[in-house]
Structures are given as C-alpha cells and as structure tokens.
Design a protein around this motif. Structure first.
Motif, PDB file in Angstrom:
ATOM      1  N   HIS A 149       1.084  -1.434  -0.343  1.00  0.00           N
ATOM      2  CA  HIS A 149       0.026   0.210  -0.001  1.00  0.00           C
ATOM      3  C   HIS A 149       0.532   1.577  -0.072  1.00  0.00           C
ATOM      4  CE1 HIS A 149      -3.631  -2.413   0.859  1.00  0.00           C
ATOM      5  NE2 HIS A 149      -3.062  -3.104   2.032  1.00  0.00           N
ATOM      6  N   TRP A 150       0.678   2.029  -1.440  1.00  0.00           N
ATOM      7  CA  TRP A 150       1.801   3.699  -0.985  1.00  0.00           C
ATOM      8  C   TRP A 150       1.981   4.184  -0.417  1.00  0.00           C
ATOM      9  CZ3 TRP A 150      -0.076   8.111  -1.968  1.00  0.00           C
ATOM     10  CH2 TRP A 150      -1.798   8.194  -2.275  1.00  0.00           C
ATOM     11  N   GLU A 151       0.151   4.278  -0.139  1.00  0.00           N
ATOM     12  CA  GLU A 151       0.330   4.947   1.683  1.00  0.00           C
ATOM     13  C   GLU A 151       0.852   4.975   3.202  1.00  0.00           C
ATOM     14  OE1 GLU A 151      -1.625   3.509   0.472  1.00  0.00           O
ATOM     15  OE2 GLU A 151      -4.358   3.615   0.155  1.00  0.00           O
ATOM     16  N   VAL A 152       1.328   4.329   3.618  1.00  0.00           N
ATOM     17  CA  VAL A 152       2.067   3.512   4.057  1.00  0.00           C
ATOM     18  C   VAL A 152       3.368   2.738   3.877  1.00  0.00           C
ATOM     19  CG1 VAL A 152       0.403   4.071   5.945  1.00  0.00           C
ATOM     20  CG2 VAL A 152       0.652   1.891   4.534  1.00  0.00           C
ATOM     21  N   ARG A 153       3.835   2.448   2.777  1.00  0.00           N
ATOM     22  CA  ARG A 153       4.906   1.659   2.172  1.00  0.00           C
ATOM     23  C   ARG A 153       6.234   2.146   2.752  1.00  0.00           C
ATOM     24  NH1 ARG A 153       5.204   1.843  -3.691  1.00  0.00           N
ATOM     25  NH2 ARG A 153       3.149   0.190  -3.272  1.00  0.00           N
ATOM     26  N   GLU A 154       6.476   3.275   3.277  1.00  0.00           N
ATOM     27  CA  GLU A 154       7.829   3.869   3.268  1.00  0.00           C
ATOM     28  C   GLU A 154       7.434   4.003   4.934  1.00  0.00           C
ATOM     29  OE1 GLU A 154      10.424   4.147   0.928  1.00  0.00           O
ATOM     30  OE2 GLU A 154       8.476   4.034   0.485  1.00  0.00           O
ATOM     31  N   TYR A 155       7.189   3.868   5.674  1.00  0.00           N
ATOM     32  CA  TYR A 155       7.537   3.262   7.578  1.00  0.00           C
ATOM     33  C   TYR A 155       7.818   2.463   7.496  1.00  0.00           C
ATOM     34  CZ  TYR A 155       3.665   7.702   7.061  1.00  0.00           C
ATOM     35  OH  TYR A 155       3.376   8.453   7.277  1.00  0.00           O
ATOM     36  N   ALA A 156       8.810   3.085   8.500  1.00  0.00           N
ATOM     37  CA  ALA A 156       9.504   1.800   9.422  1.00  0.00           C
ATOM     38  C   ALA A 156       9.217   1.044   9.715  1.00  0.00           C
ATOM     39  CB  ALA A 156      10.809   2.730  10.178  1.00  0.00           C
ATOM     40  N   ARG A 157       9.687  -0.295   9.855  1.00  0.00           N
ATOM     41  CA  ARG A 157       9.193  -1.292  11.329  1.00  0.00           C
ATOM     42  C   ARG A 157       8.938  -0.754  12.525  1.00  0.00           C
ATOM     43  NH1 ARG A 157      10.331  -6.612  14.245  1.00  0.00           N
ATOM     44  NH2 ARG A 157       8.814  -7.957  13.632  1.00  0.00           N
ATOM     45  N   SER A 158       9.671  -0.237  12.855  1.00  0.00           N
ATOM     46  CA  SER A 158       9.558  -0.141  14.196  1.00  0.00           C
ATOM     47  C   SER A 158       8.100   0.941  14.605  1.00  0.00           C
ATOM     48  CB  SER A 158      10.754   1.199  14.799  1.00  0.00           C
ATOM     49  OG  SER A 158      10.885   2.022  13.504  1.00  0.00           O
ATOM     50  N   GLU A 159       7.730   2.201  13.681  1.00  0.00           N
ATOM     51  CA  GLU A 159       7.115   2.808  13.893  1.00  0.00           C
ATOM     52  C   GLU A 159       5.244   1.772  13.901  1.00  0.00           C
ATOM     53  OE1 GLU A 159       8.240   7.197  12.068  1.00  0.00           O
ATOM     54  OE2 GLU A 159       7.904   4.843  10.296  1.00  0.00           O
ATOM     55  N   LEU A 160       6.057   0.864  12.059  1.00  0.00           N
ATOM     56  CA  LEU A 160       4.036   0.268  12.803  1.00  0.00           C
ATOM     57  C   LEU A 160       4.224  -1.063  13.703  1.00  0.00           C
ATOM     58  CD1 LEU A 160       5.503  -1.102   9.177  1.00  0.00           C
ATOM     59  CD2 LEU A 160       3.535  -0.063   9.533  1.00  0.00           C
ATOM     60  N   ARG A 161       5.241  -0.966  14.657  1.00  0.00           N
ATOM     61  CA  ARG A 161       5.735  -2.125  15.769  1.00  0.00           C
ATOM     62  C   ARG A 161       4.352  -1.143  16.548  1.00  0.00           C
ATOM     63  NH1 ARG A 161       7.531  -1.800  20.131  1.00  0.00           N
ATOM     64  NH2 ARG A 161       8.395  -4.476  20.732  1.00  0.00           N
ATOM     65  N   GLU A 162       5.077   0.544  16.677  1.00  0.00           N
ATOM     66  CA  GLU A 162       4.491   1.269  18.068  1.00  0.00           C
ATOM     67  C   GLU A 162       3.206   1.870  17.819  1.00  0.00           C
ATOM     68  OE1 GLU A 162       5.868   5.151  20.271  1.00  0.00           O
ATOM     69  OE2 GLU A 162       7.436   4.446  18.098  1.00  0.00           O
ATOM     70  N   VAL A 163       2.595   1.857  16.352  1.00  0.00           N
ATOM     71  CA  VAL A 163       0.914   2.021  16.577  1.00  0.00           C
ATOM     72  C   VAL A 163       0.924   0.731  16.311  1.00  0.00           C
ATOM     73  CG1 VAL A 163      -0.407   2.430  15.020  1.00  0.00           C
ATOM     74  CG2 VAL A 163       1.626   3.340  14.228  1.00  0.00           C
ATOM     75  N   TRP A 164       0.178  -0.279  16.230  1.00  0.00           N
ATOM     76  CA  TRP A 164      -0.855  -1.534  16.755  1.00  0.00           C
ATOM     77  C   TRP A 164      -0.632  -1.790  18.365  1.00  0.00           C
ATOM     78  CZ3 TRP A 164       0.357  -6.174  18.689  1.00  0.00           C
ATOM     79  CH2 TRP A 164       1.381  -6.709  18.622  1.00  0.00           C
ATOM     80  N   THR A 165       1.238  -1.745  18.747  1.00  0.00           N
ATOM     81  CA  THR A 165       0.909  -1.613  20.030  1.00  0.00           C
ATOM     82  C   THR A 165       0.643  -1.670  20.843  1.00  0.00           C
ATOM     83  OG1 THR A 165       2.982  -0.760  19.946  1.00  0.00           O
ATOM     84  CG2 THR A 165       2.853  -3.675  19.450  1.00  0.00           C
ATOM     85  N   GLU A 166       0.475   0.017  20.724  1.00  0.00           N
ATOM     86  CA  GLU A 166      -0.668   1.239  20.932  1.00  0.00           C
ATOM     87  C   GLU A 166      -1.493   0.741  21.176  1.00  0.00           C
ATOM     88  OE1 GLU A 166      -0.804   4.298  23.836  1.00  0.00           O
ATOM     89  OE2 GLU A 166       1.832   2.958  22.807  1.00  0.00           O
ATOM     90  N   LEU A 167      -2.567  -0.073  20.204  1.00  0.00           N
ATOM     91  CA  LEU A 167      -3.796  -0.183  20.253  1.00  0.00           C
ATOM     92  C   LEU A 167      -3.678  -0.969  21.131  1.00  0.00           C
ATOM     93  CD1 LEU A 167      -4.670   0.546  16.738  1.00  0.00           C
ATOM     94  CD2 LEU A 167      -4.878   2.260  17.819  1.00  0.00           C
ATOM     95  N   ALA A 168      -3.019  -2.219  21.036  1.00  0.00           N
ATOM     96  CA  ALA A 168      -3.147  -3.349  22.179  1.00  0.00           C
ATOM     97  C   ALA A 168      -3.002  -2.685  23.608  1.00  0.00           C
ATOM     98  CB  ALA A 168      -2.479  -4.479  21.668  1.00  0.00           C
ATOM     99  N   ILE A 169      -2.277  -1.697  23.698  1.00  0.00           N
ATOM    100  CA  ILE A 169      -2.303  -1.024  25.090  1.00  0.00           C
ATOM    101  C   ILE A 169      -3.485  -0.451  25.678  1.00  0.00           C
ATOM    102  CG2 ILE A 169      -0.856   0.828  26.432  1.00  0.00           C
ATOM    103  CD1 ILE A 169       1.441  -0.174  24.150  1.00  0.00           C
ATOM    104  N   CYS A 170      -3.775   0.669  25.055  1.00  0.00           N
ATOM    105  CA  CYS A 170      -5.242   1.183  25.039  1.00  0.00           C
ATOM    106  C   CYS A 170      -6.703   0.850  24.607  1.00  0.00           C
ATOM    107  CB  CYS A 170      -5.615   2.109  23.750  1.00  0.00           C
ATOM    108  SG  CYS A 170      -3.474   3.377  24.409  1.00  0.00           S
ATOM    109  N   LEU A 171      -6.584  -0.822  24.465  1.00  0.00           N
ATOM    110  CA  LEU A 171      -8.168  -1.504  24.188  1.00  0.00           C
ATOM    111  C   LEU A 171      -8.414  -1.369  25.226  1.00  0.00           C
ATOM    112  CD1 LEU A 171      -9.555  -2.928  21.544  1.00  0.00           C
ATOM    113  CD2 LEU A 171      -8.223  -5.257  22.675  1.00  0.00           C
TER     114      LEU A 171
END
Length: 846
Positions: A402-424
């Motif tokens: 997906h071109w909209e998010v292709r350039e984001y680093a692995r660390s950024e992807l990890r931080e976003v989804w883990t933050e969702l798990a933390i806030c759920l």
C-alpha cells in the motif's frame, strides 16, 4: 455399588440447579468423587463441575495441559470409573459438567503423539496443521523448524558441556537432554546409518553404537546431526523473544492449537462427543474462549456437537462490556457476577481515606490506568516479544503493498499497533473476516474509541498509520494477510490484558486488594444497590442460565477472604491505625527499604483477610505476589537479595507473638461483620438469576489466597459430619456455631432445598428490586423473584447493628421467613435478622 438403570432413572435437569467444582488430579480421582455424590446431593447440588479430565502431562495438578484429547487421564481414573460416577450421579438425578480446553495442549510429555510427530517429521507431519507454527517467519534460523526452548543454558554451552547426547533407546534414536528424550528426523537417522556403514567398512563391527560414540565425541558432528532436525534447540530464557508457535499466554510448554480447522476440531472432541452421546456429560465449560482464532465459528460447531448441553464460557467482561448475544451458549463462568456482588458490599465512603493512606504509606502515584498501560507495554516488549514480532512482520508485509504507508519503518508500524493493544480497554474484539463479514456495532465503536485514545496518547506517531490500522481492523482493507493480521491481533490482546492486569498490575496496585480480582477494576470502589439490581435484571433477561461464582480455582481471593476485606472499606480509620502500629513494630525488620512498602501493605491485607494464616501460607503468597508484580524480582530472574529480605520480614513478623496477637485482636473485631457479608453474598448467589457454583471446600468458610493456596485438599469427612449436624439445627443455632463455618453450610443446604422445591428461582422467574425505607435503608439489599424474597444486610460493619426504623416494603400476601420459619408481619429488618443475619421470605410454599 448398586448399578443404576440410567434408562429409567430421572435425569438431571438440562440447566443445573447448582454446580460444585472438583479439581481432579492424581490425589483426587473419579472414584473419590463418586463416594461424595451422596454428600453433594444432600447439600443440594445438581451437577458436579469437573476440571479437565482428559489425559494431561504426568503429575498435572490441574489438567489444563492436555497431552491427548482422545484419552481419559489415567491418573484420575478409567473408563469404568467414569461410568461408575455417571451411574452414581444418575441415582441422585445429578449430572456432570466438563471443563474443556480447546485453545492449547501440553507439549512437554513424550506421550503427546501429535507434538512428537511434528518434532520428528516437521511440516510433513499430519499433525503439523494442529499447531499454530510459523514455519516461514523472519528469523532465518527457524525457517522450516520449530523453536524448542528446552535447554537450561545457551545451545553452544550445552553442546560444549556434553549435556546434549544422541542415544538409542528401544530401537529408536533420540536426543537426550537431561531426562528429556526428543525424537529425531528420518534424514538424521540416515546420517547415523551412513556413519555406521563407514565404520563397518573399516572392519569395526560396533555398528550403530560406535557411530553414536563418534558423533557424541565431536561437537561439530553432533551439531551437524542436530541441524538436521525439524526443531531448533534453545535456552528456555530465549523463548519469549524467538518462539515461533502460538502458546497459552507466556507458557512455552502449552502450545496453541488450530481448533478453527474442522479436522482438528473433530480430533479434539472425538472422545467428548462420545461421552455426550452416551449421556456421561451433560454440560461444558469452555476454557479461555478469547484465545481462539474464530470464537463464533467454534461455538456454533460446539453447539451443533452438543445441541442439548448447558454451555458456559470463561469470558472476562470488563466494566460496561456485554457478552456477544449471538453466541449460542448459556452464559459465562461468573466473574462478572462475582465482581458486581463484591462491589455492592464495598463502601464508597472508604475510598478517600484508604486512598490517602495508601499514598502516604507507599508513596505510590496512584494512577491505575497508567499502571495498566505501563504493564501492557512491558508484557509486549518482553514476555510476549515473539508474538509482537510476528504480528509486526505481518503488518510490514501488508504495508509494503500500500503506497500510503509503504515507506514507514518497521519500528513505527510496531509502535502503532502495540499502542492500540495497550489502549484497548477489554480483552478483545470478535471480528471474523470470512464469507460476508461485518464488524459488530460494539466492536466498531470500541476500535474507533481505542484508536482515538492511542492518537491522543501518542501524537508523535504518524496519523496515516493509525488510519491504515483502523481500516484493517474495521475490514475496509481486505486480503488473506490482512485477515490474518486482524485475527492474530484479536488473539493477542487477551493474553496482553491477562498478563498485564491479573498477573502484574493487581500486585503492583494493592491500594484496596479486595477489588483486585479477576475481571475486576481496582478503580471501581463500590456500586449502589440500584446498579446491582440493574445488572441482575439485565442478566435475567439476557443470560438467565449463566453461572454465578464467588470463588474459583483462578480467583485471587477466596470469596470469604474478599468478604472480610470489604469490611475495611467501612472501617478505614480502624484499619489505618492498625497498619501504622504494625508497620512501626516492623520498622527494624526492613533493611535498606526492603521489602518495598507496597508488598508490606499487601502482606497486612492478606494476613487480615485469611486469618488464621500460617507462616508457610503467608510466605508462599507474598513471594508469588512479589514475583508477579515484577518490580523488585520476577519469575524468570529472581533477585536473591530482595527475596531474602522479603522472607526474613515475613518470618520475623509472624514469629512476633505480640504482633500476631494484635492482628488476631483486630480480626476478632471485624470477623462477625465479615461472616455476615459472606452469608449475604452466599444467599444472593443462590437466589439471583443464574446457576450458583460452589468451588470445592467453599461450603465452609473459604479463607483462601490465590493459587496454589486455593487448591489444597478438602476434608470431606468433616463436611459430611457437619452437614448431618446442620440439618438438625435452627437458624439461631447455626449462627451461634458460625466459627466452624457451619452457618454457611446450613444456609447453602437450606436454600438449595428451596431451589429444588420452588420454581420461583428458575431462569424464567422475574427479578424485581424491592424498596427499603428507614434510616438504614442504604444498608439493605432486597429483591423478589416469584414468591421468594431475598433480604440481606450490606455495609453493616460500619454501624452498631441497630436497624432502628428500617423496613422492607413487603408485597401483599402472607409471608414466612423460610430460614427461621417465623411469620412475617411488619417487614422490620431488625425482626427479620434477629436470629440469623439474612432472611429469605416465601409465600404459598407447598
């Protein structure tokens, strides 16, 4: 034993009248349970509620580590024993509820033929599809292999130290590590055969044994052999970071199974299906429903397998959360009821003084939400690091398309989804992206709210990634990998919540430990009678056959321990003064501020709640609590200096006769109020909408601490004798013998007999709150179901017991107090509780 003609005998009702939980293991067997059926029948129980009875790891104390789904556990009995238990139950019109474990199985035992076959044959094994193994993960060392954390040290150290051996046993080759034997692959067996042939060609006729000796004598040769296996040996300490199979929570010896595959489902339930068909099993309790990939699908299959069975699920409902109404089940295992019942007996007025003192005593900042999020983050980064890495790998693969998010680093992807798990704020959502999927209204709202919370907490993270992840979770972006991400995310948030909250935060936040219970919220300091009535009305409407619990094998406190601790909310100043005295006496026993103040404060609460408490029980509890808290020590890396200081503190405190005398004196001042709470909660549990459950031994005072303290053997000879005595006593006489717990046993037997006789307490009977008038109206909880009225005191430990003008607004008719057999005229609470602390009114009982 007389044989029952089960065809002609009356059957147990589909919905239990009351269940009694047995913990089966080698020390408590099916044959022993059979001898107790007459006692349970006399008590008023309709169904034995059995812990898992399928074959488990040898010596298992609980049965949740199933090693063979198609065999009865030989340590607890034979097929004949199960049949004999069934016949005895049938003689008493009773049934059997079975705890089932569909999420995982124990893999340490060589008797787990599924796992052994996977280790031997790898992906070629017919059973490879049974386990959730990532054969093609990002770690090149594990491509095509299973991570096997069975070493006590690093692999190179074990190899160099000669602690890995290749041996022959009973005609088969194995790798031996201590007392563990691992199967070897056919390819590696050929490797040994070639070495043997080479030796034979050199006229050394020792064959296989000589080849093994040569391989074992060479680190390089042995490593070459090990490399040919379908598993990679590693230290148990590395499991959290590199494991490539799904497990139960953080336990590497419990591997997750793919119950969503129909073939696996059929294999897992083959024997249970047979038992259901023969009538040996009448109901099912589903363990850890939140661990399953497709809970909806699973429950539909289970209901089809057992169309007439009573089915409940172990589901932890957070505050404001509801059980999915679409599930074809009868309800939960009762933690939601437990916490609402607990809270209605806690005085909100105690929150201020207890909070201020806790802050003063411990120096804790007192932000429970912050504690939970911190612990969730720690669990994801450490104990569940392997699962976190696997989910991040999936998101990275998705983002690459997906071109909209292709350039984001692995660390950024990890931080976003883990933050969702933390806030759920709940254990998980229940989207199943198959066929024509749709996200439920509740789940969609929950996902959007969680993402908004995460955005607010982490404004530095890219908004596009939050948008993208929201699209994934709401199924706006579809695909095979996308669906896998959603399902794995849902499977993981439950373990994150359980490990961070139940197994960590509860021990880091002991402000008022009576609230620190499975499914509970330590920040919810009591509820009103109006709220409790509302919960019961909702239960009666939606889940009238749900289980009602006050103690289980997993609760952090025994029900009566919790009921006594609740009194502290009514008498905060008395408690504060006592803790100050005890702490002053113990000041010299703290060396260099060890142990920490929070653990000291939790110790005092456990001491009072479970008194009389032995030194061994206290020591085991506080040691476990400190390790669970993970602040000063832990299970994986115990801190010797801290634990030595903690043990010394506990030992010296409990050896101080003057201090223990003061503790005993304090408990004596609140004990009766605690017993009243216990009897009130017991009566409400039996008469509220649902099925009351009694954990083994809890028919007497259950002043338990958390496991393993609550899994001790039960003295049933004592209980049988006391029950016979109780049947001859009046209410007043039973209350006078309360110290032994006889008052509780008497009440249970008396009210369960009413449940047997009256339809007023069945699932269809409407729950109606009753009005209380007078100066102590807030201290009474009363409701009517059919022709039965329950009246219990609450918050009664905070006043002198003078009910003054307090009365219940009694409905028209001639009412009788079923417990005392007195006629009821005025509805005066003082009169109703003059001989026994609680009252049960009946009308037109035949």
């Amino acid at each position: 034993m007389e044989s029952a003609n089960t065809k002609d005998s009356p059957r147990a009702p589909r919905t239990p009248r009351a269940t009694y939980r047995f913990q089966f293991n080698k020390n408590f067997t099916l044959a022993q349970a059979r001898t107790l059926v007459p006692y349970l029948s006399e008590l008023g129980i309709s169904h034995i509620y059995a812990s898992p009875i399928l074959k488990a790891i040898k010596g298992s104390a609980h049965g949740y580590d199933v090693s063979d789904f198609q065999e009865l556990n030989p340590e607890i009995g034979t097929a004949e024993d199960l049949q004999a238990l069934h016949e005895e139950l049938s003689c008493h019109q009773m049934g059997l509820i079975l705890d089932i474990v569909p999420n995982h199985m124990g893999i340490e035992s060589p008797e787990n033929r599924w796992w052994q076959d996977v280790l031997k044959l790898g992906q070629k094994s017919d059973y490879a599809r049974c386990f959730d193994i990532d054969w093609n993960g990002s770690d090149p060392r594990l491509r095509g292999k299973v991570a096997l954390p069975v070493l006590s040290e690093r692999y190179n150290e074990a190899l160099l130290g000669g602690r890995i051996k290749l041996i022959e046993k009973e005609g088969s080759l194995h790798l031996q590590i201590g007392d563990r034997m691992l199967p070897v692959s056919p390819e590696s067996e050929a490797f040994v055969t070639r070495r043997s042939d080479e030796l034979e060609s050199k006229r050394k006729p020792l064959g296989i044994q000589a080849a093994l000796a040569v391989i074992n004598s060479s680190h390089a040769a042995l490593d070459e052999f090990i490399e040919k296996q379908n598993y990679r040996l590693m230290s148990w300490r590395d499991a959290n970071s590199v494991l490539n199979y799904r497990r139960f929570f953080t336990i590497a010896s419990l591997a997750g199974i793919r119950i969503e595959e129909e073939w696996v489902f059929d294999q897992v339930f083959a024997l249970v299906k047979e038992w259901l068909g023969r009538g040996l099993v009448n109901g099912l309790r589903v363990d850890h429903i939140d661990g399953l990939r497709l809970p909806d699908q699973f429950l539909k299959r289970l209901r089809k397998l057992a169309p007439s069975a009573w089915i409940v699920v172990e589901k932890i409902l957070e505050t404001g959360e509801s059980l999915p109404s679409r599930w074809p089940i009868d309800g939960t295992t009762g933690y939601d009821f437990l916490n609402n019942l607990n809270n209605v007996f806690i005085d909100p007025e105690g929150k201020g003084p207890l909070t201020d003192f806790y802050r003063e005593f411990t120096g804790d900042a007192l932000d429970y939400d912050a504690v939970v999020r911190e612990k969730k983050r720690s669990i994801l980064n450490n104990e569940l690091a392997a699962e976190t890495s696997r989910l991040t790998d999936l998101l990275l693969r998705i983002s690459a398309e997906h071109w909209e998010v292709r350039e984001y680093a692995r660390s950024e992807l990890r931080e976003v989804w883990t933050e969702l798990a933390i806030c759920l704020p709940v254990y998980r959502t229940y989207t199943e992206p198959r066929g024509n999927p749709e996200v439920s209204h509740d789940d969609a709202r929950l996902i959007r709210d969680t993402i908004e919370t995460a955005r607010r907490d982490k404004p530095s993270l890219p908004a596009e990634l939050f948008d993208f992840t929201e699209d994934l979770l709401l199924l706006r972006r579809r695909g095979k990998i996308e669906e896998d991400f959603v399902l794995r995310f849902q499977q993981l948030t439950g373990p994150v919540m359980a490990k961070a909250v139940e197994d960590t935060a509860f021990y880091c936040y002991p402000r008022f430990a009576a609230l620190n219970e499975v499914g509970g919220d330590p920040d919810q300091f009591g509820i009103s009678t109006q709220r409790f009535h509302q919960v019961c009305q909702e239960q009666q409407k939606a889940w009238p056959s749900s289980m009602l619990a006050t103690s289980t094998h997993d609760t952090k406190w025994g029900g009566d321990t919790r009921a006594r601790l609740a009194i502290l909310s009514e008498r905060p100043q008395q408690w504060i003064e006592a803790v100050r005295r005890w702490s002053a006496i113990n000041k010299s026993r703290r060396s260099e501020n060890l142990p920490d103040r929070k653990m000291e404060y939790l110790f005092y609460q456990a001491l009072v709640g479970a008194w009389p408490l032995s030194k061994d029980r206290a020591m085991a509890y506080v040691e476990k609590a400190a390790r669970e808290a993970k602040e000063n020590t832990g299970w994986q890396r115990p801190v010797q200096a801290y634990e030595d200081a903690l043990r010394r503190f506990i030992a010296e405190s409990m050896d101080d006769k003057s201090l223990m005398s003061d503790v005993e004196n304090f408990v004596s001042q609140i004990a009766d109020a605690g017993w009243v709470n216990s009897l009130a909660q017991t009566l409400v549990k039996i008469t509220a909408p649902g099925v009351p459950d009694f954990y083994q031994g809890s028919e007497l005072w259950d002043l338990f601490l958390t496991d393993p303290d609550n899994r001790q053997s039960v003295n049933y000879d004592q209980r049988t004798i006391l029950l016979k005595q109780a049947k001859k006593l009046s209410a007043k006489e039973a209350w006078e013998q309360r110290e032994s717990g006889l008052a509780k046993l008497w009440l249970i037997a008396k009210v369960l007999e009413l449940r047997r006789r009256s339809e007023s307490l069945d699932g269809e009977s409407k729950y109606q709150p009753l009005t209380i008038k007078g100066s102590k109206a807030n201290h009474v909880l009363a409701f009517m179901r059919g022709k039965v009225i329950t009246v219990v005191p609450r918050l009664a430990g905070g006043f002198d017991g003078d009910w003054k003008d307090t009365t219940i607004e009694q409905p028209a008719g001639i009412w009788k107090n079923y417990l005392t057999e007195d006629s009821v005229d005025s509805g005066s609470i003082a009169a109703l509780t003059s001989h026994f602390p609680v009252a049960l009114l009946v009308k037109d009982l035949k």
